[in-house]
Design a protein around this motif. Structure first.
Motif, PDB file in Angstrom:
ATOM      1  N   LEU A   1      11.117  -9.225   4.386  1.00  0.00           N
ATOM      2  CA  LEU A   1      10.843 -10.371   5.133  1.00  0.00           C
ATOM      3  C   LEU A   1      10.133 -11.399   4.559  1.00  0.00           C
ATOM      4  O   LEU A   1      10.037 -12.642   4.491  1.00  0.00           O
ATOM      5  CB  LEU A   1       9.846  -9.924   6.443  1.00  0.00           C
ATOM      6  CG  LEU A   1      10.691  -9.317   7.477  1.00  0.00           C
ATOM      7  CD1 LEU A   1       9.840  -8.555   8.434  1.00  0.00           C
ATOM      8  CD2 LEU A   1      11.485 -10.157   8.386  1.00  0.00           C
ATOM      9  N   ILE A   2       9.101 -10.767   3.496  1.00  0.00           N
ATOM     10  CA  ILE A   2       8.414 -11.623   2.797  1.00  0.00           C
ATOM     11  C   ILE A   2       9.398 -12.502   1.780  1.00  0.00           C
ATOM     12  O   ILE A   2       9.184 -13.545   1.667  1.00  0.00           O
ATOM     13  CB  ILE A   2       7.134 -10.881   2.007  1.00  0.00           C
ATOM     14  CG1 ILE A   2       6.117 -10.281   2.920  1.00  0.00           C
ATOM     15  CG2 ILE A   2       6.668 -11.779   0.868  1.00  0.00           C
ATOM     16  CD1 ILE A   2       5.229  -9.400   2.468  1.00  0.00           C
TER      17      ILE A   2
ATOM     18  N   ALA B   1      -0.189  -1.984   1.887  1.00  0.00           N
ATOM     19  CA  ALA B   1      -0.632  -2.722   0.598  1.00  0.00           C
ATOM     20  C   ALA B   1       0.465  -3.606  -0.012  1.00  0.00           C
ATOM     21  O   ALA B   1       1.445  -3.058  -0.345  1.00  0.00           O
ATOM     22  CB  ALA B   1      -1.387  -1.967  -0.323  1.00  0.00           C
ATOM     23  N   SER B   2       0.233  -4.913  -0.416  1.00  0.00           N
ATOM     24  CA  SER B   2       1.070  -5.710  -0.974  1.00  0.00           C
ATOM     25  C   SER B   2       1.013  -6.546  -2.217  1.00  0.00           C
ATOM     26  O   SER B   2      -0.410  -6.567  -2.485  1.00  0.00           O
ATOM     27  CB  SER B   2       1.814  -6.355  -0.157  1.00  0.00           C
ATOM     28  OG  SER B   2       1.024  -7.607   0.276  1.00  0.00           O
TER      29      SER B   2
ATOM     30  N   MET C   1       7.841   0.180  11.394  1.00  0.00           N
ATOM     31  CA  MET C   1       8.211  -0.841  10.233  1.00  0.00           C
ATOM     32  C   MET C   1       7.711  -0.164   8.897  1.00  0.00           C
ATOM     33  O   MET C   1       7.079   0.919   8.937  1.00  0.00           O
ATOM     34  CB  MET C   1       7.106  -1.816  10.495  1.00  0.00           C
ATOM     35  CG  MET C   1       7.113  -3.004   9.429  1.00  0.00           C
ATOM     36  SD  MET C   1       8.468  -3.867   9.431  1.00  0.00           S
ATOM     37  CE  MET C   1       8.384  -4.484  11.130  1.00  0.00           C
ATOM     38  N   THR C   2       8.570  -0.593   7.909  1.00  0.00           N
ATOM     39  CA  THR C   2       8.632   0.238   6.674  1.00  0.00           C
ATOM     40  C   THR C   2       8.507  -0.884   5.768  1.00  0.00           C
ATOM     41  O   THR C   2       8.390  -1.962   5.919  1.00  0.00           O
ATOM     42  CB  THR C   2      10.146   0.744   6.237  1.00  0.00           C
ATOM     43  OG1 THR C   2      11.150  -0.408   6.048  1.00  0.00           O
ATOM     44  CG2 THR C   2      10.613   1.789   7.301  1.00  0.00           C
ATOM     45  N   PRO C   3       7.750  -0.171   4.664  1.00  0.00           N
ATOM     46  CA  PRO C   3       7.491  -1.348   3.365  1.00  0.00           C
ATOM     47  C   PRO C   3       8.625  -1.973   2.863  1.00  0.00           C
ATOM     48  O   PRO C   3       8.581  -3.204   2.619  1.00  0.00           O
ATOM     49  CB  PRO C   3       7.081  -0.158   2.577  1.00  0.00           C
ATOM     50  CG  PRO C   3       6.602   1.095   2.828  1.00  0.00           C
ATOM     51  CD  PRO C   3       7.581   1.189   4.186  1.00  0.00           C
ATOM     52  N   GLU C   4       9.677  -1.415   2.967  1.00  0.00           N
ATOM     53  CA  GLU C   4      11.058  -2.073   2.465  1.00  0.00           C
ATOM     54  C   GLU C   4      11.348  -3.262   3.438  1.00  0.00           C
ATOM     55  O   GLU C   4      11.546  -4.542   3.158  1.00  0.00           O
ATOM     56  CB  GLU C   4      12.213  -1.389   2.413  1.00  0.00           C
ATOM     57  CG  GLU C   4      12.039  -0.034   1.353  1.00  0.00           C
ATOM     58  CD  GLU C   4      11.229   1.216   1.891  1.00  0.00           C
ATOM     59  OE1 GLU C   4      10.892   1.305   3.217  1.00  0.00           O
ATOM     60  OE2 GLU C   4      10.904   1.866   0.955  1.00  0.00           O
TER      61      GLU C   4
ATOM     62  N   ILE D   1      -3.305  -8.126   0.726  1.00  0.00           N
ATOM     63  CA  ILE D   1      -2.217  -9.039   0.046  1.00  0.00           C
ATOM     64  C   ILE D   1      -2.764  -9.253  -1.333  1.00  0.00           C
ATOM     65  O   ILE D   1      -3.882  -9.802  -1.346  1.00  0.00           O
ATOM     66  CB  ILE D   1      -2.077 -10.370   0.955  1.00  0.00           C
ATOM     67  CG1 ILE D   1      -1.413 -10.034   2.179  1.00  0.00           C
ATOM     68  CG2 ILE D   1      -1.146 -11.204  -0.076  1.00  0.00           C
ATOM     69  CD1 ILE D   1      -1.334 -11.081   3.257  1.00  0.00           C
ATOM     70  N   GLU D   2      -2.180  -8.886  -2.270  1.00  0.00           N
ATOM     71  CA  GLU D   2      -2.558  -9.536  -3.795  1.00  0.00           C
ATOM     72  C   GLU D   2      -1.597 -10.705  -3.850  1.00  0.00           C
ATOM     73  O   GLU D   2      -0.387 -10.330  -4.141  1.00  0.00           O
ATOM     74  CB  GLU D   2      -2.692  -8.432  -4.615  1.00  0.00           C
ATOM     75  CG  GLU D   2      -3.077  -9.054  -6.104  1.00  0.00           C
ATOM     76  CD  GLU D   2      -2.819  -7.827  -6.995  1.00  0.00           C
ATOM     77  OE1 GLU D   2      -3.553  -7.921  -8.140  1.00  0.00           O
ATOM     78  OE2 GLU D   2      -2.093  -7.078  -6.865  1.00  0.00           O
TER      79      GLU D   2
END
Length: 79
Positions: free
Chosen positions: A9-10, A30-31, A1-4, A67-68
């Protein structure tokens, strides 16, 4: 899984959201998510919307996600 991939997906689950996801190891992430959909919601409800967008990947391919979750107005007040 990558940050991208997580960010994509989000964004699919929260259309119009501004999403930034970072990771040093592609396991812990971290998002920062800025979405109008968060207006009027408590932090736990905001997180639940994010978890819903990620579905079954949470706890499997995504072991940890901070999550922020902010509304556009909250981000603007931060400067």
């Amino acid at each position: 899984m990558t940050p991208e991939r997580i960010a994509d997906l989000i964004r699919a689950g929260l259309p119009g959201a501004a999403v930034r996801v970072e990771s040093d190891d592609n396991t812990h992430f971290a998002s920062q998510i800025v979405a109008a959909q968060f207006a009027g919601l408590r932090p736990i409800a905001r997180h639940q919307l994010v978890y819903k967008a990620l579905g079954a990947l949470m706890g499997r391919e995504i072991h940890a996600l901070s999550i922020e979750a902010l509304t556009p107005e909250e981000l603007q007040r931060r400067g």
